[in-house]
Motif scaffolding. Structure first.
Motif, PDB file in Angstrom:
ATOM      1  N   ILE A  76       0.839  -1.189   0.000  1.00  0.00           N
ATOM      2  CA  ILE A  76       0.000   0.000   0.000  1.00  0.00           C
ATOM      3  C   ILE A  76       0.884   1.253   0.000  1.00  0.00           C
ATOM      4  CG2 ILE A  76      -1.788   1.248   1.279  1.00  0.00           C
ATOM      5  CD1 ILE A  76      -2.430  -1.539   2.587  1.00  0.00           C
ATOM      6  N   PRO A  77       0.727   2.126  -1.001  1.00  0.00           N
ATOM      7  CA  PRO A  77       1.545   3.347  -1.026  1.00  0.00           C
ATOM      8  C   PRO A  77       1.056   4.361   0.007  1.00  0.00           C
ATOM      9  CG  PRO A  77       0.010   3.352  -2.849  1.00  0.00           C
ATOM     10  CD  PRO A  77      -0.167   2.027  -2.146  1.00  0.00           C
ATOM     11  N   SER A  78       1.996   5.050   0.624  1.00  0.00           N
ATOM     12  CA  SER A  78       1.666   6.092   1.605  1.00  0.00           C
ATOM     13  C   SER A  78       2.544   7.306   1.338  1.00  0.00           C
ATOM     14  CB  SER A  78       1.942   5.603   3.021  1.00  0.00           C
ATOM     15  OG  SER A  78       1.155   4.490   3.333  1.00  0.00           O
ATOM     16  N   PRO A  79       2.018   8.511   1.562  1.00  0.00           N
ATOM     17  CA  PRO A  79       2.859   9.698   1.390  1.00  0.00           C
ATOM     18  C   PRO A  79       4.004   9.706   2.405  1.00  0.00           C
ATOM     19  CG  PRO A  79       0.575  10.311   1.952  1.00  0.00           C
ATOM     20  CD  PRO A  79       0.668   8.831   1.969  1.00  0.00           C
ATOM     21  N   THR A  80       5.135  10.241   2.024  1.00  0.00           N
ATOM     22  CA  THR A  80       6.281  10.343   2.927  1.00  0.00           C
ATOM     23  C   THR A  80       5.905  11.165   4.147  1.00  0.00           C
ATOM     24  OG1 THR A  80       7.742  10.221   1.023  1.00  0.00           O
ATOM     25  CG2 THR A  80       8.702  11.030   3.070  1.00  0.00           C
ATOM     26  N   ASN A  81       6.341  10.710   5.302  1.00  0.00           N
ATOM     27  CA  ASN A  81       6.091  11.347   6.599  1.00  0.00           C
ATOM     28  C   ASN A  81       4.617  11.321   7.023  1.00  0.00           C
ATOM     29  OD1 ASN A  81       8.821  11.929   7.043  1.00  0.00           O
ATOM     30  ND2 ASN A  81       8.660  13.800   5.861  1.00  0.00           N
ATOM     31  N   ALA A  82       3.809  10.465   6.408  1.00  0.00           N
ATOM     32  CA  ALA A  82       2.430  10.281   6.858  1.00  0.00           C
ATOM     33  C   ALA A  82       2.473   9.563   8.202  1.00  0.00           C
ATOM     34  CB  ALA A  82       1.642   9.459   5.854  1.00  0.00           C
ATOM     35  N   THR A  83       1.435   9.706   9.007  1.00  0.00           N
ATOM     36  CA  THR A  83       1.351   9.008  10.288  1.00  0.00           C
ATOM     37  C   THR A  83       0.331   7.889  10.165  1.00  0.00           C
ATOM     38  OG1 THR A  83       1.901  11.022  11.485  1.00  0.00           O
ATOM     39  CG2 THR A  83       0.887   9.261  12.750  1.00  0.00           C
ATOM     40  N   LEU A  84       0.750   6.685  10.494  1.00  0.00           N
ATOM     41  CA  LEU A  84      -0.114   5.511  10.412  1.00  0.00           C
ATOM     42  C   LEU A  84      -0.436   5.049  11.826  1.00  0.00           C
ATOM     43  CD1 LEU A  84      -1.407   3.083   8.913  1.00  0.00           C
ATOM     44  CD2 LEU A  84       0.836   1.997   8.985  1.00  0.00           C
ATOM     45  N   ALA A  85      -1.700   5.145  12.207  1.00  0.00           N
ATOM     46  CA  ALA A  85      -2.141   4.615  13.501  1.00  0.00           C
ATOM     47  C   ALA A  85      -2.518   3.162  13.267  1.00  0.00           C
ATOM     48  CB  ALA A  85      -3.332   5.407  14.018  1.00  0.00           C
ATOM     49  N   LYS A  86      -1.920   2.254  14.012  1.00  0.00           N
ATOM     50  CA  LYS A  86      -2.160   0.833  13.765  1.00  0.00           C
ATOM     51  C   LYS A  86      -2.575   0.124  15.041  1.00  0.00           C
ATOM     52  CE  LYS A  86       2.755  -0.148  14.207  1.00  0.00           C
ATOM     53  NZ  LYS A  86       3.909  -0.768  13.618  1.00  0.00           N
ATOM     54  N   ASP A  87      -3.239  -1.011  14.873  1.00  0.00           N
ATOM     55  CA  ASP A  87      -3.629  -1.806  16.033  1.00  0.00           C
ATOM     56  C   ASP A  87      -2.715  -3.020  16.146  1.00  0.00           C
ATOM     57  OD1 ASP A  87      -4.533  -3.641  14.149  1.00  0.00           O
ATOM     58  OD2 ASP A  87      -6.643  -3.317  14.555  1.00  0.00           O
ATOM     59  N   THR A  88      -3.003  -3.915  17.068  1.00  0.00           N
ATOM     60  CA  THR A  88      -2.108  -5.049  17.334  1.00  0.00           C
ATOM     61  C   THR A  88      -2.010  -6.016  16.164  1.00  0.00           C
ATOM     62  OG1 THR A  88      -3.920  -6.221  18.407  1.00  0.00           O
ATOM     63  CG2 THR A  88      -2.434  -4.949  19.834  1.00  0.00           C
ATOM     64  N   GLY A  89      -2.967  -6.004  15.242  1.00  0.00           N
ATOM     65  CA  GLY A  89      -2.898  -6.871  14.070  1.00  0.00           C
ATOM     66  C   GLY A  89      -1.787  -6.483  13.112  1.00  0.00           C
ATOM     67  N   PHE A  90      -1.220  -5.311  13.292  1.00  0.00           N
ATOM     68  CA  PHE A  90      -0.177  -4.822  12.399  1.00  0.00           C
ATOM     69  C   PHE A  90       1.174  -4.669  13.100  1.00  0.00           C
ATOM     70  CE2 PHE A  90      -4.082  -3.652  10.338  1.00  0.00           C
ATOM     71  CZ  PHE A  90      -3.821  -3.910   8.999  1.00  0.00           C
ATOM     72  N   GLN A  91       1.399  -5.360  14.206  1.00  0.00           N
ATOM     73  CA  GLN A  91       2.696  -5.284  14.882  1.00  0.00           C
ATOM     74  C   GLN A  91       3.786  -5.695  13.905  1.00  0.00           C
ATOM     75  OE1 GLN A  91       2.312  -7.751  18.398  1.00  0.00           O
ATOM     76  NE2 GLN A  91       1.893  -5.974  19.644  1.00  0.00           N
ATOM     77  N   GLY A  92       4.816  -4.886  13.807  1.00  0.00           N
ATOM     78  CA  GLY A  92       5.922  -5.176  12.903  1.00  0.00           C
ATOM     79  C   GLY A  92       5.748  -4.571  11.525  1.00  0.00           C
ATOM     80  N   TYR A  93       4.578  -4.004  11.226  1.00  0.00           N
ATOM     81  CA  TYR A  93       4.349  -3.375   9.923  1.00  0.00           C
ATOM     82  C   TYR A  93       4.918  -1.969   9.981  1.00  0.00           C
ATOM     83  CZ  TYR A  93       1.910  -1.644   5.773  1.00  0.00           C
ATOM     84  OH  TYR A  93       1.611  -1.101   4.546  1.00  0.00           O
ATOM     85  N   GLU A  94       6.032  -1.751   9.308  1.00  0.00           N
ATOM     86  CA  GLU A  94       6.731  -0.468   9.330  1.00  0.00           C
ATOM     87  C   GLU A  94       7.080  -0.063   7.901  1.00  0.00           C
ATOM     88  OE1 GLU A  94       7.383   1.331  12.104  1.00  0.00           O
ATOM     89  OE2 GLU A  94       6.574  -0.189  13.455  1.00  0.00           O
ATOM     90  N   PRO A  95       6.115   0.485   7.144  1.00  0.00           N
ATOM     91  CA  PRO A  95       6.435   0.898   5.776  1.00  0.00           C
ATOM     92  C   PRO A  95       7.486   2.018   5.756  1.00  0.00           C
ATOM     93  CG  PRO A  95       4.137   1.401   6.328  1.00  0.00           C
ATOM     94  CD  PRO A  95       4.744   0.754   7.513  1.00  0.00           C
ATOM     95  N   ALA A  96       8.318   2.010   4.729  1.00  0.00           N
ATOM     96  CA  ALA A  96       9.397   3.000   4.617  1.00  0.00           C
ATOM     97  C   ALA A  96       8.834   4.409   4.488  1.00  0.00           C
ATOM     98  CB  ALA A  96      10.264   2.677   3.398  1.00  0.00           C
ATOM     99  N   GLY A  97       9.425   5.354   5.202  1.00  0.00           N
ATOM    100  CA  GLY A  97       9.056   6.757   5.109  1.00  0.00           C
ATOM    101  C   GLY A  97       7.779   7.135   5.831  1.00  0.00           C
ATOM    102  N   VAL A  98       7.207   6.217   6.623  1.00  0.00           N
ATOM    103  CA  VAL A  98       5.947   6.460   7.317  1.00  0.00           C
ATOM    104  C   VAL A  98       6.176   6.402   8.821  1.00  0.00           C
ATOM    105  CG1 VAL A  98       3.606   5.610   7.673  1.00  0.00           C
ATOM    106  CG2 VAL A  98       4.608   5.517   5.420  1.00  0.00           C
ATOM    107  N   LEU A  99       5.585   7.326   9.558  1.00  0.00           N
ATOM    108  CA  LEU A  99       5.663   7.324  11.018  1.00  0.00           C
ATOM    109  C   LEU A  99       4.525   6.452  11.535  1.00  0.00           C
ATOM    110  CD1 LEU A  99       6.031  11.193  11.339  1.00  0.00           C
ATOM    111  CD2 LEU A  99       7.876   9.512  11.298  1.00  0.00           C
ATOM    112  N   THR A 100       4.821   5.490  12.390  1.00  0.00           N
ATOM    113  CA  THR A 100       3.769   4.609  12.894  1.00  0.00           C
ATOM    114  C   THR A 100       3.532   4.846  14.378  1.00  0.00           C
ATOM    115  OG1 THR A 100       5.331   2.815  13.333  1.00  0.00           O
ATOM    116  CG2 THR A 100       4.255   2.812  11.199  1.00  0.00           C
ATOM    117  N   GLN A 101       2.271   4.682  14.784  1.00  0.00           N
ATOM    118  CA  GLN A 101       1.877   4.817  16.181  1.00  0.00           C
ATOM    119  C   GLN A 101       1.020   3.616  16.547  1.00  0.00           C
ATOM    120  OE1 GLN A 101      -0.308   8.479  16.253  1.00  0.00           O
ATOM    121  NE2 GLN A 101       1.517   9.704  16.588  1.00  0.00           N
TER     122      GLN A 101
END
Length: 65
Positions: free
Chosen positions: A30-55
């Motif tokens: 899934i493409p995401s804009p650079t420096n976008a913030t991705l809020a994720k739940d426990t189903g996505f532990q370890g999902y760290e797309p390049a250039g995206v800030l995850t919470q």
């Protein structure tokens, strides 16, 4: 995600069967804009797309008695 309104436009394709959320997201690429913030739940532990800030939310500790 729309860069001007910050609203989610697409999450990814629907996947049939018993596929884990993270594996489906990895395969969808899934493409995401650079420096976008991705809020994720426990189903996505370890999902760290390049250039995206995850919470990911943290559990609040149980009160001790």
């Amino acid at each position: 995600m729309n860069e001007h309104t910050d609203k989610v436009v697409s999450l990814g394709p629907t996947v049939a069967g018993k596929k884990h959320d993270k594996k489906a997201a990895d395969e969808a690429q899934i493409p995401s804009p650079t420096n976008a913030t991705l809020a994720k739940d426990t189903g996505f532990q370890g999902y760290e797309p390049a250039g995206v800030l995850t919470q990911q939310p943290k559990k609040t500790p149980k009160a001790r008695s």
